[in-house]
Design a protein around this motif. Structure first.
Motif, PDB file in Angstrom:
ATOM      1  N   LEU A   1    -129.030 -25.939 105.312  1.00  0.00           N
ATOM      2  CA  LEU A   1    -129.840 -25.008 105.873  1.00  0.00           C
ATOM      3  C   LEU A   1    -129.868 -24.795 107.157  1.00  0.00           C
ATOM      4  O   LEU A   1    -130.260 -23.570 107.760  1.00  0.00           O
ATOM      5  CB  LEU A   1    -131.459 -25.785 105.359  1.00  0.00           C
ATOM      6  N   THR A   2    -129.177 -25.508 107.917  1.00  0.00           N
ATOM      7  CA  THR A   2    -128.914 -25.673 109.580  1.00  0.00           C
ATOM      8  C   THR A   2    -128.101 -24.344 109.586  1.00  0.00           C
ATOM      9  O   THR A   2    -128.090 -23.430 110.257  1.00  0.00           O
ATOM     10  CB  THR A   2    -128.619 -26.683 110.026  1.00  0.00           C
ATOM     11  N   VAL A   3    -126.962 -24.478 108.711  1.00  0.00           N
ATOM     12  CA  VAL A   3    -125.755 -23.327 109.061  1.00  0.00           C
ATOM     13  C   VAL A   3    -126.400 -22.032 108.606  1.00  0.00           C
ATOM     14  O   VAL A   3    -125.973 -20.891 109.169  1.00  0.00           O
ATOM     15  CB  VAL A   3    -124.783 -23.749 108.014  1.00  0.00           C
ATOM     16  N   LEU A   4    -127.257 -21.887 107.456  1.00  0.00           N
ATOM     17  CA  LEU A   4    -127.681 -20.605 107.189  1.00  0.00           C
ATOM     18  C   LEU A   4    -128.428 -20.045 108.124  1.00  0.00           C
ATOM     19  O   LEU A   4    -128.498 -18.896 108.334  1.00  0.00           O
ATOM     20  CB  LEU A   4    -128.680 -20.950 105.814  1.00  0.00           C
ATOM     21  N   GLN A   5    -129.374 -20.899 108.722  1.00  0.00           N
ATOM     22  CA  GLN A   5    -130.134 -20.289 109.922  1.00  0.00           C
ATOM     23  C   GLN A   5    -129.594 -20.092 111.261  1.00  0.00           C
ATOM     24  O   GLN A   5    -130.175 -19.207 112.066  1.00  0.00           O
ATOM     25  CB  GLN A   5    -131.512 -20.884 110.016  1.00  0.00           C
ATOM     26  N   LYS A   6    -128.749 -20.843 111.782  1.00  0.00           N
ATOM     27  CA  LYS A   6    -128.071 -20.912 113.018  1.00  0.00           C
ATOM     28  C   LYS A   6    -126.586 -20.710 113.098  1.00  0.00           C
ATOM     29  O   LYS A   6    -126.112 -20.247 114.059  1.00  0.00           O
ATOM     30  CB  LYS A   6    -128.453 -22.518 113.564  1.00  0.00           C
ATOM     31  N   GLY A   7    -125.869 -20.563 111.879  1.00  0.00           N
ATOM     32  CA  GLY A   7    -124.476 -20.423 111.831  1.00  0.00           C
ATOM     33  C   GLY A   7    -124.192 -18.881 112.244  1.00  0.00           C
ATOM     34  O   GLY A   7    -124.943 -17.935 111.994  1.00  0.00           O
ATOM     35  N   ARG A   8    -122.887 -19.098 112.782  1.00  0.00           N
ATOM     36  CA  ARG A   8    -122.535 -17.649 113.305  1.00  0.00           C
ATOM     37  C   ARG A   8    -121.949 -16.617 112.092  1.00  0.00           C
ATOM     38  O   ARG A   8    -121.319 -17.673 111.178  1.00  0.00           O
ATOM     39  CB  ARG A   8    -121.394 -17.787 114.388  1.00  0.00           C
ATOM     40  N   VAL A   9    -122.341 -15.522 111.806  1.00  0.00           N
ATOM     41  CA  VAL A   9    -121.954 -14.799 110.833  1.00  0.00           C
ATOM     42  C   VAL A   9    -120.283 -14.602 110.791  1.00  0.00           C
ATOM     43  O   VAL A   9    -119.555 -14.709 111.720  1.00  0.00           O
ATOM     44  CB  VAL A   9    -122.610 -13.175 110.884  1.00  0.00           C
ATOM     45  N   ASN A  10    -119.927 -14.508 109.556  1.00  0.00           N
ATOM     46  CA  ASN A  10    -118.454 -14.650 109.273  1.00  0.00           C
ATOM     47  C   ASN A  10    -117.814 -15.978 109.797  1.00  0.00           C
ATOM     48  O   ASN A  10    -116.478 -15.678 110.024  1.00  0.00           O
ATOM     49  CB  ASN A  10    -117.797 -13.285 109.659  1.00  0.00           C
ATOM     50  N   ARG A  11    -118.330 -17.062 109.897  1.00  0.00           N
ATOM     51  CA  ARG A  11    -117.896 -18.274 110.322  1.00  0.00           C
ATOM     52  C   ARG A  11    -117.978 -19.345 109.229  1.00  0.00           C
ATOM     53  O   ARG A  11    -119.012 -19.233 108.557  1.00  0.00           O
ATOM     54  CB  ARG A  11    -118.550 -18.718 111.506  1.00  0.00           C
ATOM     55  N   SER A  12    -116.930 -20.259 109.463  1.00  0.00           N
ATOM     56  CA  SER A  12    -116.989 -21.270 108.421  1.00  0.00           C
ATOM     57  C   SER A  12    -117.296 -22.678 109.217  1.00  0.00           C
ATOM     58  O   SER A  12    -116.955 -22.552 110.253  1.00  0.00           O
ATOM     59  CB  SER A  12    -115.742 -21.595 107.478  1.00  0.00           C
ATOM     60  N   TYR A  13    -118.024 -23.624 108.603  1.00  0.00           N
ATOM     61  CA  TYR A  13    -118.431 -24.887 108.908  1.00  0.00           C
ATOM     62  C   TYR A  13    -118.089 -25.854 108.023  1.00  0.00           C
ATOM     63  O   TYR A  13    -118.222 -26.019 107.034  1.00  0.00           O
ATOM     64  CB  TYR A  13    -119.847 -25.030 109.187  1.00  0.00           C
ATOM     65  N   ASN A  14    -117.389 -26.902 108.582  1.00  0.00           N
ATOM     66  CA  ASN A  14    -116.967 -28.232 107.541  1.00  0.00           C
ATOM     67  C   ASN A  14    -118.157 -29.125 107.961  1.00  0.00           C
ATOM     68  O   ASN A  14    -118.434 -29.404 109.088  1.00  0.00           O
ATOM     69  CB  ASN A  14    -115.704 -28.886 108.155  1.00  0.00           C
TER      70      ASN A  14
END
Length: 346
Positions: free
Chosen positions: A232-245
């Motif tokens: 939910l953190t990635v959904l709301q704060k993550g950069r578009v077109n970016r991946s997070y491990n």
């Protein structure tokens, strides 16, 4: 936000649904209710006015179009997948069908909806994947977001394919996506064919506790509720077109994990002999990856997220949950394949 969560009656998906409702979001839970799904996983939120369940398959384009048109979600969190490596060895077709073709169908439905809404900047397609797409590590090193893909099982290959599809839809069509690749999850509501629940339930039943090979395979263990919070953190704060491990920062050999669970059971439900006496080494899984490990630098530095649950505390909470929720896991033990050794047909 209004979230369309696919696979929300599964293990990780249901944790996301419960966490999203707690955080104040509205959730449309779309699930085909295949063998590993269980609506009891979301019983705690089923009566919440912000929760809606839709019984549908991600491979059914007409059903997906109706869901998008009816509910107009702000984001998709795509967790629906076949996920058990051993099952993928015995029957790879279902994994290609669901994980590849299902993801393709969902991407097209999401793209059509996004275009019809005027390509809103706020929309997100969050694809949830696994660290297994990166292959196997040696004794040192960690997976980063730029590690080359090197899947070794039908399961990981199908997830790698779905990751590539999501990136292609972002590059070709402009669909705003984020991707995450997680380490091994464990915790409440874990379907009883995976390692942690197998150890707990076999121990309680005085059955052999199977450990593949010599138990030297290493995994990074992530408590499922930590994972839901990270997603939910990635959904709301993550950069578009970016991946997070997303990792748990809890690397351990399988044999040591099993012994930890046995020691916890010795304390919580003691019997005449140590539970570790039930450990039995069995033939290894074909193509068993030696080690997975996540470098969590990106999600920590960019989004400020780190896991909050240590492996010891998470296992204690997990064991206690299984001790307290016997009706839940008893009801699942008659499902196809549960309690059987799978993944040996090769």
């Amino acid at each position: 936000m209004k979230l369309l969560v696919t696979g929300g009656a599964g293990f990780i998906g249901s944790a996301v649904v419960r966490q999203a409702i707690r955080d104040g979001h509205s959730v449309i839970n779309l699930d085909a209710l295949t063998y590993a799904a269980c609506l009891d996983n979301v019983a705690s939120v089923a009566d919440d006015a912000r929760y809606t369940f839709v019984h549908a398959d991600i491979r059914d384009r007409a059903a997906l179009d109706e869901v998008f048109a009816t509910h107009a979600p702000d984001a998709v969190m795509h967790l629906a997948a076949e996920s058990h490596v051993d099952r993928s060895i015995d029957g790879p077709g279902a994994f290609i069908d669901t994980n590849v073709m299902g993801t393709y169908t969902l991407l097209e439905a999401a793209r059509t909806y996004w275009v019809s809404e005027g390509r809103p900047d706020r929309f997100r397609f969050h694809h949830i994947s696994t660290d297994e797409v990166f292959g196997s590590l040696g004794a040192t090193g960690q997976f980063t977001e730029t590690t080359p893909y090197d899947p070794r099982s039908p399961y990981s290959a199908s997830k790698a394919a779905s990751d590539h599809l999501v990136r292609a839809w972002a590059e070709t069509y402009g669909l705003p996506v984020v991707l995450t690749n997680c380490s091994n999850n464990y915790g409440p509501f874990h379907f009883p064919e995976k390692l942690v629940p197998v150890v707990i339930l076999n121990a309680l039943a005085s059955k052999p506790i199977p450990v593949y090979g010599s138990g030297e395979n290493v995994r990074d263990w992530l408590y499922v509720e930590d994972h839901a919070d990270a997603l939910l953190t990635v959904l709301q704060k993550g950069r578009v077109n970016r991946s997070y491990n997303i990792g748990g920062e809890n690397e351990v050999r399988n044999i040591d994990l099993v012994r930890m669970i046995c020691a916890i059971l010795d304390e919580k439900r003691p019997k005449s002999a140590p539970y570790a006496d039930q450990i039995t080494f069995v033939s290894d899984r074909p193509g068993h990856d030696l080690r997975y490990a996540i470098d969590p630098t990106r999600i920590a530095s960019e989004l400020g997220w780190r896991p909050s649950v240590t492996l010891q505390k998470g296992l204690e909470k997990t064991v206690q949950w299984y001790l307290d929720n016997e009706p839940w896991w008893r009801a699942l033990q008659d499902r196809a394949g549960v309690g059987e050794r799978l993944g040996t047909k090769s």
